[in-house]
Design an enzyme around this catalytic site. Structure first.
Site, PDB file in Angstrom:
ATOM      1  N   GLU A  81     -26.820  61.332  31.685  1.00 26.13           N
ATOM      2  CA  GLU A  81     -25.435  61.163  31.226  1.00 26.13           C
ATOM      3  C   GLU A  81     -24.498  60.895  32.408  1.00 26.13           C
ATOM      4  OE1 GLU A  81     -24.101  64.146  28.464  1.00 26.13           O
ATOM      5  OE2 GLU A  81     -25.719  63.716  27.058  1.00 26.13           O
TER       6      GLU A  81
ATOM      7  N   GLU B  61     -31.965  62.630  23.791  1.00 23.84           N
ATOM      8  CA  GLU B  61     -31.140  63.705  23.223  1.00 23.84           C
ATOM      9  C   GLU B  61     -30.674  63.256  21.851  1.00 23.84           C
ATOM     10  OE1 GLU B  61     -28.110  65.632  25.515  1.00 23.84           O
ATOM     11  OE2 GLU B  61     -29.223  65.393  27.394  1.00 23.84           O
TER      12      GLU B  61
END
Length: 487
Positions: free
Chosen positions: A174, A297
């Site tokens: 991320e 995720e």
């Protein structure tokens, strides 16, 4: 409501990579500590510090790959803090998740022990956000180099003589957000630099995974594929199912309305659009599909359970979560030409968990049961299913295994009406002779397992399957996940 479908036995697609059924365990809340690691001196029965009940549950699930140590935690994790005698390991603040003290008692050696005990391939996520090229290079050397070197010698000093096998390595996480708030152009350059020093030692061959987009950030995918395709084996995608209007109002995990149920399913089905559009961009730069899309995720994200630490992300898990798991895995099966791995968030006590623990107690969630039922699709060949339906509340994937057995996973996410499902079989060389099924369902939409009643939602045999003239028919109740076996 009627649903008719046709399955073409010879309409084979891509192999469903078993890693699509992968999992994610972050140093977050009670996932690692209490959920997996209790320490060797704990009164909770354990194997070298890893609690036995969770170990057995995860082993039975046949988890193919496990991602660690994060998540956002990965980009503030410095691996040398988590090796050596535990009493001497550095204590740090877990700034992302609750501001609690992280004692680093679960580190590299403990993670590889966990993977060995449950039979999972390790997927290690390296630190780009606050780490260095040298730090990342040395971690890979510590894990995989079997010769004489400073890091290999340090590993031996810490009790591990032989190097471990490591295939999957993430270069950052991320990095558009908690991993550094970078622009894709900047991260693409950093990725090219960092991955250069992620070496292959001996026969160990690293599969390099680049940080991909958040949800529908198609520009991120465009830039990464344009600038770094030759240097990566995979690009990640993150998408969470959040029914509420904002991060501050995500909705309750168990006390929700029919509108919230429908919004949840709608947000889960959005994965179809995300995978399709990101894949289309990837096709432009990688028409041979050498670079995989990894959804490392995904899952439901609701408001934390009242009375728990807001930074620990603990939530209950209802039959609604089971439907989200079912339709999402179906989407991955149907896109198995590009999606080669996915990791649900997370394994224990965090978000859409497989198991929940409280002290020495443990329960299996409805999501656990879906993953258990769907095991039959691993390493099977995806098969196309052609639908002609009056009912828009069914979602299907199918596969054929090496024995020639066909499995259909059918999610009925309607709330009220049962669905009459009829399947026409075509292209079988030897006509199948039987069909059996397993169902996971509930009589109300917020049913869930508790420590007092841990088997409220559990699989059972699907009754009433009719098999005749190369057709299978069955009535599927609402709020159900079904797996049919035809052979």
């Amino acid at each position: 409501m009627n649903t008719k479908a046709i399955i073409h036995f010879d309409g084979e697609g891509a192999l469903i990579n078993r890693n699509i059924h992968g999992h994610f365990a972050e140093h977050l809340g009670r996932c690692i500590y209490e959920g997996i690691w209790v320490g060797e001196d704990s009164e909770i029965p354990n194997n070298k510090g890893i609690r036995n009940d969770v170990l057995q549950a995860l082993k039975e699930l046949e988890i193919p790959v496990l991602r660690w140590p994060g998540g956002c935690f990965a980009d503030e994790y410095h691996w040398k803090d988590g090796i050596g005698p535990r009493e001497g390991r550095k204590r740090m603040v877990n700034t992302h998740w609750g501001g609690v003290v992280e004692n680093n008692h679960f580190g590299t050696h403990e993670f590889f022990l966990l993977c060995e005990l449950i039979g999972a391939e390790p997927y290690v996520n390296g630190n780009v956000g606050s780490g260095t090229v040298q730090e990342m290079q040395e971690w890979v050397e510590y894990i995989t180099f079997d010769g004489e070197s400073p890091m290999a010698d340090l590993r031996r000093k810490n009790g591990q003589d032989k190097s471990w096998s490591l295939t999957y390595f993430g270069v950052g996480n991320e990095n558009w957000g908690c991993g550094g708030n970078m622009r894709p152009e900047y991260y693409a350059d950093l990725y090219r630099q960092f991955q250069t020093y992620v070496r292959n030692y001996g026969e160990n061959n690293i599969y390099k995974i680049a940080c991909g987009p958040n949800g529908d950030n198609y520009y991120w995918t465009e830039v990464l594929m344009r600038e770094a395709t030759p240097f990566m084996d995979a690009l990640t995608l993150h998408h969470y199912t959040i029914p509420g209007p904002s991060w501050q109002e995500k909705g309750s995990a168990i006390n929700f309305t029919e509108d919230e149920w429908n919004k949840t399913i709608e947000r889960a089905l959005y994965m179809e659009e995300l995978v399709t559009k990101h894949s289309t961009i990837m096709d432009k730069y990688d028409p041979e599909k050498k670079v995989a899309l990894i959804v490392d995720e995904w899952g439901t994200w609701f408001d934390v359970e009242p009375g728990t630490n807001p930074g620990f992300l603990y939530q209950q898990n209802t039959i609604r979560d089971a439907l989200v798991a079912g339709v999402t895995l179906n989407i991955f099966h149907n896109h198995s030409d590009r999606v080669q791995m996915a990791n649900i968030a997370q394994t224990v006590n965090v978000l859409q968990a497989m198991v929940l623990t409280e002290g020495d107690q443990m329960l299996l969630t409805p999501t656990y049961h879906v993953f258990d039922m769907y095991k039959v699709h691993k390493d099977a060949v995806s098969i196309q299913v052609q639908e002609n339906s009056e009912n828009q509340d069914l979602h299907i994937s199918a596969s054929k295994n090496q024995k020639g057995e066909v499995h259909l996973s059918i999610c009925h996410y309607g709330i009220k009406e049962a669905a009459d499902f009829e399947l026409e079989l075509r292209g079988w060389q030897n006509a199948p002779t039987q069909a059996t099924g397993t169902i996971l369902t509930a009589d109300s939409m917020n049913k869930h397992n508790t420590f007092e009643n841990p088997e409220v939602v559990k699989p059972s045999t699907l009754e009433g399957i009719n098999f005749s003239e190369e057709k299978v028919s069955v009535t599927i109740p609402p709020m159900s996940v079904v797996v049919l076996k035809i052979n």
